[in-house]
Design a protein around this motif. Structure first.
Motif, PDB file in Angstrom:
ATOM      1  N   GLY A  46       0.601  -1.734   0.363  1.00 18.89           N
ATOM      2  CA  GLY A  46      -0.059   0.315  -0.302  1.00 18.89           C
ATOM      3  C   GLY A  46       0.582   1.202  -0.068  1.00 18.89           C
ATOM      4  N   GLY A  53      -8.028   2.950  -1.799  1.00 21.65           N
ATOM      5  CA  GLY A  53      -7.936   2.862  -2.926  1.00 21.65           C
ATOM      6  C   GLY A  53      -8.370   3.226  -3.920  1.00 21.65           C
ATOM      7  N   MET A  84      -5.150  -6.211  -6.650  1.00 16.66           N
ATOM      8  CA  MET A  84      -5.602  -6.665  -5.201  1.00 16.66           C
ATOM      9  C   MET A  84      -6.073  -8.209  -4.698  1.00 16.66           C
ATOM     10  N   ALA A 128     -10.351  -2.772  -0.885  1.00 17.08           N
ATOM     11  CA  ALA A 128      -8.627  -1.866   0.014  1.00 17.08           C
ATOM     12  C   ALA A 128      -7.939  -3.019   1.389  1.00 17.08           C
TER      13      ALA A 128
END
Length: 482
Positions: free
Chosen positions: A315, A434, A336, A426
């Motif tokens: 992330g 996200g 993801m 996410a």
């Protein structure tokens, strides 16, 4: 169900967390942060005493940990860590709301990296350290750490390791579970130190090197600057990108390398599939975003970094990928869900599950075309049992059901479809940022307390891969049969 052993282990977890809280307390001393020092110390003291009372009052002769116990212990331990770990934020005043603090702490321990902070640079240094240190603790798993240092666990503790370690197949590297836990943590520590040294060599300050290494090792992604990693040198960005990919590899392969069984390690089909997905994704995104940047090298660096960050579910960000073309965003969204390798610190479905799902579908298509054929799915050079394929398919179905229930629960928020869908993706896949309202330059602060609790639950479901939480919440787990 060995309820006493579950409770006793929970007490030990509280004691372990209390000791871990003393590490950021030292950072508070170094930076003369008195409020934060008090917050860490009082929380650590209360947690230690509570854990001590539980351990002393819980007497048990049966120390055997069954499969059901392993799931319950794992879920309870992670809930305790989140609830206790959030307290210093509130006491020190760095985060006013306990719900927000729990969201931030769950995000840390589950290595998600989703944040409610709008001005992260205003937070105290010790709290920034604790925030990132939770990534490192949660990356390999606190219960794996406990098994490595506490001698009372039996070999049946493999049930705890299987419940906590991500991926469809978890086994022992060596005959004793305790030794397996030690090996995993030694590899984890070595890679952590190596990355920190390389970042220091690139001119990154010591504090920054440590917190970003913790975030990379745990594939968490909490940054200490508003622009995440963008303001650091290209060298540091490349180091972090490479290590994000490294920590996304199955740690069993590193053990094979230590044994000099290089050929065996390199035969891993999951590893090569993981590398192939990364290379193809980087190539497509680089070409797609090249017109946005002044040079091809910058486009390549940003593409590589973001692909590594998303597939490893870390992330971190070097660019606002929410502004990238639709093709690039779509690839990142698919990554993801994919995640990295089983047995790594990453989240997501895992490459091994995705591969087996595709092979299982191909097998069924062949069976439809040739009803008399007896097809077998092969993975990692071995024939996969039907029971394994069934468990992978079952997990995928439950995964999708949980995803859409969570998505439905937060759909009452005033954000768009893209924001809510990517927020669930996410959090459930332990990634963090996200798109749109929860993009890499935004935060989750706009969501209501109810949605933050739901998303915190989603992070725990994703990190523990659903079953430990389901078993823990099931009344049948705790009700003894007559």
């Amino acid at each position: 169900m060995n309820n006493r052993m579950v409770l006793k282990t929970a007490g030990r977890i509280m004691q372990i967390v209390s000791l871990l809280l003393l590490i950021p307390a030292v950072v508070a001393i170094i930076y003369a942060e008195i409020k934060q020092l008090f917050a860490f110390c009082i929380t650590a003291l209360c947690a230690f005493l509570a854990g001590l009372v539980i351990v002393k009052l819980t007497k048990t002769k049966n120390r055997v940990i069954y499969a059901k116990d392993g799931f319950a212990i794992t879920a309870l331990a992670w809930i305790i860590m989140a609830l206790v770990g959030a307290i210093p934020f509130v006491i020190a005043g760095d985060i006013k709301s306990y719900v927000d603090a729990v969201f931030e702490t769950v995000s840390g321990f589950t290595t998600t990296g989703a944040s409610i902070l709008t001005n992260v640079e205003a937070m105290s240094r010790s709290m920034l350290f604790w925030r990132s240190f939770t990534h490192w603790i949660g990356g390999m798993g606190v219960l794996v750490f406990v098994m490595a240092i506490i001698p009372n666990f039996t070999d049946r503790s493999i049930h705890i390791m299987r419940a906590e370690m991500p991926g469809p197949i978890i086994g022992k590297l060596v005959p004793r579970v305790k030794d397996t836990a030690k090996i995993l943590y030694l590899i984890y520590i070595f890679l952590t130190v190596l990355e920190a040294v390389l970042l220091l060599a690139g001119g990154m300050p010591l504090f920054d090197s440590l917190v970003h290494t913790f975030g990379t090792a745990g594939t968490g992604g909490f940054g200490i600057k508003a622009d995440s990693i963008a303001s650091y040198s290209p060298y540091c960005q490349w180091v972090i990108a490479i290590f994000m990919l490294i920590f996304g590899v199955n740690f069993n392969l590193y053990y094979l390398l230590l044994l000099r069984r290089i050929r065996t390690a390199l035969k891993s089909s999951e590893l090569w599939c993981y590398i192939s997905v990364v290379l193809v994704s980087v190539a497509i995104i680089t070409v797609n975003i090249a017109p946005i940047y002044k040079s091809f090298s910058t486009a390549l660096r940003n593409s590589t970094f973001q692909v590594a960050s998303i597939i490893s579910t870390t992330g971190f960000a070097t660019a606002d990928f929410d502004l990238w073309p639709g093709l690039s965003k779509t690839i990142l969204l698919l990554l993801m869900f994919c995640g990295a390798c089983a047995g790594s610190t990453a989240g997501g479905l895992k490459v091994s599950r995705v591969v087996m799902l595709f092979k299982s579908v191909a097998k069924e298509i062949r069976r439809m075309l040739h009803p008399r054929s007896i097809g077998k799915v092969h993975f990692e050079g071995k024939s996969v049992e039907d029971s394994t394929l069934s468990s992978v398919s079952t997990y995928f179905v439950i995964y999708m059901i949980c995803f859409f229930i969570i998505f439905l629960l937060i759909s009452f928020e005033p954000f768009g479809l893209e924001s809510n869908f990517s927020a669930v993706a996410a959090c459930f896949n332990n990634i963090g940022p996200g798109f749109s309202a929860v993009g890499p330059t935004a935060s989750y602060t706009g969501y209501t307390g109810f949605s933050k609790i739901i998303l915190s639950f989603a992070m725990l479901l994703g990190r523990l891969e659903i079953f430990p939480i389901v078993v823990f919440l099931s009344p049948r787990t705790w009700i003894k049969k007559k």
